[in-house]
Structure formats: structure tokens, C-alpha cells
Design an enzyme around this catalytic site. Structure first.
Site, PDB file in Angstrom:
ATOM      1  N   ASP A  23      67.005  49.343  37.511  1.00 15.41           N
ATOM      2  CA  ASP A  23      67.923  48.760  38.474  1.00 15.41           C
ATOM      3  C   ASP A  23      69.289  48.660  37.797  1.00 15.41           C
ATOM      4  O   ASP A  23      69.436  48.884  36.590  1.00 15.41           O
ATOM      5  CB  ASP A  23      67.421  47.386  38.932  1.00 15.41           C
ATOM      6  CG  ASP A  23      67.978  46.984  40.289  1.00 15.41           C
ATOM      7  OD1 ASP A  23      69.012  47.553  40.702  1.00 15.41           O
ATOM      8  OD2 ASP A  23      67.392  46.108  40.940  1.00 15.41           O
TER       9      ASP A  23
ATOM     10  N   GLU B 162      70.960  39.482  47.444  1.00  8.76           N
ATOM     11  CA  GLU B 162      70.370  39.117  46.157  1.00  8.76           C
ATOM     12  C   GLU B 162      70.524  37.615  45.880  1.00  8.76           C
ATOM     13  O   GLU B 162      70.310  36.790  46.761  1.00  8.76           O
ATOM     14  CB  GLU B 162      70.944  40.008  45.056  1.00  8.76           C
ATOM     15  CG  GLU B 162      70.649  41.485  45.295  1.00  8.76           C
ATOM     16  CD  GLU B 162      70.969  42.360  44.104  1.00  8.76           C
ATOM     17  OE1 GLU B 162      70.666  41.964  42.966  1.00  8.76           O
ATOM     18  OE2 GLU B 162      71.516  43.450  44.310  1.00  8.76           O
TER      19      GLU B 162
END
Length: 668
Positions: free
Chosen positions: A316, A555
């Protein structure tokens, strides 16, 4: 017939003929050898032979370049050529220019590709972009409902169609690689990424993820085939984020048993690998104290060996930096742990937070606001390249691990036909935001809506609403005329932006106005009517539609401990619904606390984050279509109950998993 070479004696002519024949044979042999030399370029060769041939010709620098993914903001043709870069990414908000049309995207990608093809071996770059609910970075793209809503449709066929439409819109930009679908099984809505998850039920997630992959990559795609079916109308997919991120505590730690990990969080990956997903992205999370980016057991022994995943594993964004605490404290160690754990490609661009404000927006963070200060520090990908080179040269990382990583990367590039068709095409520009895709998105909105309440005790149901009201319709609330809030995070920017200036589409208010057009009904929009306004004007309104919800987030900026409807939503509900019959439409990425005001409302609709096609909401409110959606996650009463999921011993929800009232379409 005889040939006489002038000036050459007869015997010598024979020798000359033999010499010429030998020369021809040598030339023919050289030609054959030349064909073998370039066999990695020959699509008729077996895939394994093409990979082996190319890998055998690569230097260490070329191999490590293939393992590097850099941000578009840092990428130029010269940099790609100099460092043999294997992949480029447009992170959220990373665009060639504001409101850039698809042709500009194609030209940008192709310019970078020319740099890659000008290298010694001509290995094309794999350009990637986020596409969790459409190619959200791109202006005028079709933005589909986020997965939290699509899970309520329970329809893999619809999910596959959405995947196919997204693939075409990604390809319209010249990009062959989409970061989608999200395979998380969200078990706690306090997590800020819960709207990216289809459901709390692994079976629902598994079926929907498999369908989206099929739509993105094409039917029958498997690692090892010559091409992803569909050529330049399909893309390489990425299942994210491996594994267990939906079961984390505080968005980071996962301490469940291995049995729980296998039972709840792993099933979507079983199907993703079986379906031939090209890549898997690793989660930021930890499992029993070990960062997933450094977890050799789960990445190599389980995913690659036991599940026999043949594609490549990608980190990521800055994921390997976070292996240490604080992040980037010992980057050389992080590189070693990540690569040895099984990560094949590293996404590398440093972000930092600084006092210099680049982009400051109000964000909901409990009861106050948080400002995001984001500054990009360019060119730090060289730190990864230099560090990995040093680790290999010093023997800390064996060449066999590098070769395995590069072999997987090359496999993906070859199976999607990137060597044969490296350039994007402007001819697909019309696929972006096309009418058929918007109609599909509108259908998706209709089918994702969940009707939670329809009528107070002893009263007739309020829905569907009549289009020919005797008086006027009041439409109120911050989210009634707010395209950005409808779309949520991962839309044009990382966090998303409230308001109507980010892209094109139809707001819920716009849909309501279109629905009643021609019926002699006046629509009055007042964003924040207070109790005084309602006392003075309630006689004018047949009913009200109140649209409230969450501001956009992504997020960790969406992590919440209270899950309350943001102000002034609750007071608005009390003021309006206390005066006239009303339906409350909740625009949010998860269930919120609604029990305190539930008795005040006549009807309650969970619209989730519907995307650009707000008419899908009005289609169902006014009875052109019936409500059919069923909750794909449990609707709690109080946050103190969380986490609470179907099957738990303490299960006491406000609305259980699978709940959803239905209505029938009104006859025309």
C-alpha cells in the site's frame, strides 16, 4: 545451366559456391537465433518461456526498477528510462491537470510509456489508478455507489456489470490497471474505511468481489493465460487490502485467532485468486503484532504457496515505511522485511505533514474539525531503489527473491497484453461517463437503497410519495443539493470534497425536481429551516424530504467513536418532522445513531453514498421503482454495542442484518 563467376577459375568456382552456401546457412542460423533472442516479444511463445527469456536478460538495476512504483507527480519519460521504472500510479487527486479530459490522460500515460519502451529491453510500465467506485480521479467519470450500498443489492450480476463499466472508463484514460475491488469484511462501522466494504458477511463480500473482478478482467481470466480476455477493454484488477483490515481495532491491530482470520476475512481472497485476480495489495494493519507488510507467513506461505497466487503482491502507499514505529525510522530494515515477506512491488512516495498549508478542509473528527496539511516530497523512490540494490549486493536479500518478484510482475504485464499493446487509445474517450454507464449507476442506486421505516404506528405508509402534491414539497438538509457528499471519499480527491464543483452528476434535489416535473408540484428547497420557519409555513407543505448525513472522508479521517449524525442534522429532523410528514434520507458510509429521532420521522431511507446519479434516489421515493435493498450490515442501537455482527451472542440491533422493507412500484 551453369554460372561462371568472371575471373574465377573453374575449381575455385566450386569452392566459392560452397563458401556462399555456408554463408547463407550462417545468415539463416543468425536469423533464427535473432528470433530466439527476441522471443519474449513473440505472443506465440509460451508464457513461461517469454518470462524466462526476458528475466534472463535483465540486470539487477532493471529488475529493481520493475519492482518500483512511483507517483505520477514524480514520473517523467526520462526518469522512467533512467531507473527502468516498472509502474506509475495516480494516487487520489493526482491528475495531469484540473478537470483534464480523457484525451489528456491518454497523452500523459503514453508519454511515460514511450520512456519505458525506449530502454534496452523495452519493458512497458504498468500504470495504475484507484477505482473503488469508478475511476474517481477523473473529471466527469461515472461514480457508482460505494460498496457499502452495493452490498445491499446482493446481486453479483450487477456487480460484474459495474466492474465492466469501470474497466472501460479506466481504459478511456489510457490506464490498464485498476486498484479495485476492496475485499475487506468490515466488522465495526467505527472504522473509516467501512464504506469500502460490501458487508460484514464474508459470503456477501466473497460473491461481490468475485463478480467485480470478472467484470474488470473478463470472464475466464487466469494467471498463466496469454491475455486477459477483452484486450484494451479490460484491466488488471487488484484485490485489497490483504488481509483482515475489516476486523481491526482502531484501524490498525487485528488480534483474532487464525481460525477467525480464515473464516471471516480470508474467503474473499480464496475467490479472488481462483478468479485470476492479477494483483493483491497489502493492508497497513498488523496481525498479532506483526505488520502485514512484513508477514512472511501470510504473504508467502499462505497467499502465494497455499492459495497458489501467481500474480504480484504490491505494497500500500508508503506501506513498508510503516513497518517501523515511528514510520521510516529504519528504512533499510523495512525494505528487507517487506521484500523477504513476499512483497513484489513497492509503491513509493513520501508524504509528510507540515505547517505549510497546501490543502486545508474541514473534516469531521468526533465533535471538532481536523485540517489536512499534505506536502509531497518528490524523488524519494531512489531511496528504495538504492536501498534494495545495497541489500542484494550485500547478500541480505537473495537474487532468487528478486527473480520471483520480477517474474510475477512480468507475468501480469504479459497476460494483459501490455507488450503487444502498450499504448492507450484516444478512441475510447467516449466511454468516460457515457450514458449507458450513468444509467447503470442510477439502477445501482435504486437497488442499493434500504427502507428502514415507512409510516408511524397507526398511520398509512408515507412511501412512495405522490408526485402531484396538493401544496408544495419541502426539501431540506445539507445533503439534498451536494454532489460531493453523495459521492464521498475517493472522488476526484482522496478525501472527497463537499459541494457541486468537483465533477458532473445529478443531486438528490435535482432528481426530485425532475421526478415531479409536469405534475404541477412546487418544490421548495431550504437547506436549514428552523422551528420558526416550520411554524409559519407548515400549512404550505404536503410533506418534506430531509436529506442529511456525513461529510466526505477517507481512511483514518473517517474513524469515529460516536457515529452521530453530524450537526445540524438531528435538530433539522426534529424541526421539520415535528411539523409535517417527512421522509429522512440518510447519506452516509455506514449506519449512524438514529434511534433517538426514529419516532419523529415517518419514513427513513439509508441511501449510503450513492455517487453521481442522484436520480436513483428519487426514482424509488416517488414509486417509479420499489424499494428492494436489504441491509448488508447490522444497524446498531448505540455505539457501546460495537462491534456487533450477525450471529453474535449479544446481538440486539435496531435493524438486523438482512432487514429492509419493500414497496411496489406505482402503476403509471
Amino acid at each position: 545451366m551453369s554460372y561462371i563467376v568472371m575471373g574465377v577459375p573453374g575449381g575455385s568456382r566450386v569452392n566459392l559456391l560452397i563458401t556462399l552456401l555456408l554463408m547463407c546457412a550462417c545468415i539463416a542460423t543468425a536469423t533464427v537465433a535473432g528470433a530466439e533472442y527476441a522471443k519474449y516479444r513473440d505472443p506465440k511463445q509460451p508464457l513461461s518461456r517469454r518470462i524466462g527469456d526476458l528475466l534472463g536478460r535483465m540486470t539487477l538495476a532493471e529488475k529493481i526498477g520493475q519492482m518500483s512504483q512511483i507517483e505520477q507527480a514524480n514520473a517523467t519519460a526520462d526518469i522512467i528510462k533512467k531507473y527502468f521504472i516498472g509502474s506509475v500510479v495516480s494516487g487520489a487527486g493526482s491528475v495531469p491537470a484540473a478537470n483534464a479530459p480523457p484525451e489528456t490522460w491518454v497523452d500523459m500515460v503514453n508519454g511515460m510509456q514511450r520512456g519505458a519502451l525506449s530502454t534496452r529491453l523495452g519493458i512497458p510500465i504498468l500504470y495504475g489508478i484507484d477505482a473503488v467506485h469508478g475511476v474517481g480521479n477523473v473529471y466527469k467519470a461515472t461514480i457508482f455507489p460505494h460498496n457499502v450500498g452495493l452490498g445491499c443489492t446482493r446481486d453479483p450480476k450487477l456487480a460484474k456489470e459495474i466492474g465492466a463499466a469501470i474497466a472501460l472508463e479506466v481504459r478511456a484514460t489510457g490506464i490498464p490497471y485498476a486498484f479495485a475491488p476492496c475485499a475487506a469484511v468490515c466488522r465495526d462501522p467505527r472504522w473509516g474505511r467501512c464504506y469500502e466494504s460490501f458487508s460484514e458477511d464474508p459470503d456477501v463480500v466473497q460473491r461481490m468481489v468475485t463478480a467485480v473482478i470478472s467484470g474488470l478482467q473478463g470472464e475466464g481470466s487466469r494467471p498463466g493465460e496469454s491475455f486477459v480476455p477483452g484486450g484494451q477493454r479490460k484491466v488488471a484488477a487488484c484485490a485489497l487490502h490483504f488481509v483482515g483490515d475489516g476486523g481491526t481495532t482502531d484501524g490498525d491491530k487485528q488480534n483474532g485467532t487464525f481460525h477467525e482470520l480464515l473464516r471471516v476475512h480470508m474467503p474473499p481472497y480464496y475467490s479472488a485468486v481462483s478468479q485470476g485476480v492479477s494483483t493483491v495489495m497489502v493492508s497497513f494493519t498488523s496481525w498479532h503484532g506483526v505488520k502485514m507488510h512484513a508477514n512472511h507467513f501470510l504473504l508467502t506461505e499462505f497467499l502465494k504457496t497455499r492459495l497458489q497466487f501467481k500474480g504480484f503482491v504490491i505494497s500500500d502507499w508508503e506501506g513498508i515505511d510503516r513497518i517501523t514505529t515511528p514510520a521510516h525510522a529504519d528504512y533499510l530494515l523495512s525494505i528487507k522485511l517487506a521484500i523477504m515477506a513476499g512483497i513484489d512491488m513497492v509503491s513509493k512516495l513520501r508524504l509528510t505533514y507540515d505547517s505549510y498549508v497546501v490543502n486545508c478542509e474541514k473534516r469531521p473528527c468526533e465533535n471538532n474539525y481536523k485540517c489536512l496539511f499534505q506536502v509531497m516530497i518528490p524523488y524519494t523512490y531512489t531511496e528504495f531503489i538504492n536501498g534494495l540494490t545495497k541489500l542484494v549486493q550485500n547478500g541480505h536479500i537473495p537474487m532468487s527473491r528478486i527473480d520471483d518478484a520480477v517474474r510475477r510482475i512480468l507475468r501480469v504485464k504479459l497476460t494483459i497484453g501490455l507488450f503487444e499493446s502498450p499504448y492507450g487509445s484516444r478512441s475510447l474517450a467516449g466511454e468516460l461517463g457515457k450514458k449507458e454507464h450513468r444509467e447503470l449507476a442510477r439502477e445501482s442506486v435504486r437497488r442499493s437503497l434500504v427502507l428502514l421505516k415507512n409510516g408511524k404506528a397507526g398511520d398509512k405508509p408515507l412511501l412512495p410519495l405522490p408526485k402531484n402534491a396538493k401544496g408544495s414539497i419541502l426539501v431540506a438538509g445539507s445533503h439534498a443539493d451536494d454532489l460531493g457528499s453523495q459521492c464521498g471519499g475517493w472522488t476526484v480527491t482522496w478525501q472527497g470534497v463537499a459541494g457541486n464543483n468537483l465533477t458532473t452528476g445529478t443531486t438528490i434535489l435535482g432528481g426530485i425536481r425532475q421526478a415531479v416535473q409536469g405534475h404541477g408540484t412546487d418544490v421548495v428547497y431550504y437547506e436549514k429551516p428552523d422551528a420558526g420557519f416550520m411554524r409559519r409555513n407548515k400549512a404550505h407543505f404536503d410533506y418534506a424530504v430531509v436529506v442529511v448525513g456525513e461529510l466526505p472522508y477517507a481512511e483514518a479521517f473517517g474513524d469515529s467513536l460516536n457515529l452521530a449524525i453530524p450537526p445540524p442534522g438531528p435538530s433539522l429532523i426534529w424541526d421539520v418532522c415535528g411539523s409535517v410528514r417527512c421522509v429522512v434520507v440518510l447519506v452516509a458510509g455506514r449506519p449512524l445513531v438514529v434511534e433517538p429521532c426514529l419516532d419523529a420521522v415517518d419514513a427513513l431511507v439509508a441511501a449510503w453514498l450513492p455517487g453521481t446519479e442522484g436520480q436513483g434516489v428519487s426514482d424509488v421515493l416517488f414509486g417509479d421503482y420499489g424499494f428492494t435493498g436489504k441491509l448488508a450490515r447490522t444497524w446498531f442501537r448505540r455505539v457501546e454495542q460495537l462491534p456487533m455482527n450477525m450471529g453474535d451472542a449479544h446481538y440486539d440491533p435496531l435493524f438486523p442484518f438482512g432487514f429492509g422493507l419493500e414497496t411496489q412500484p406505482l402503476k403509471a
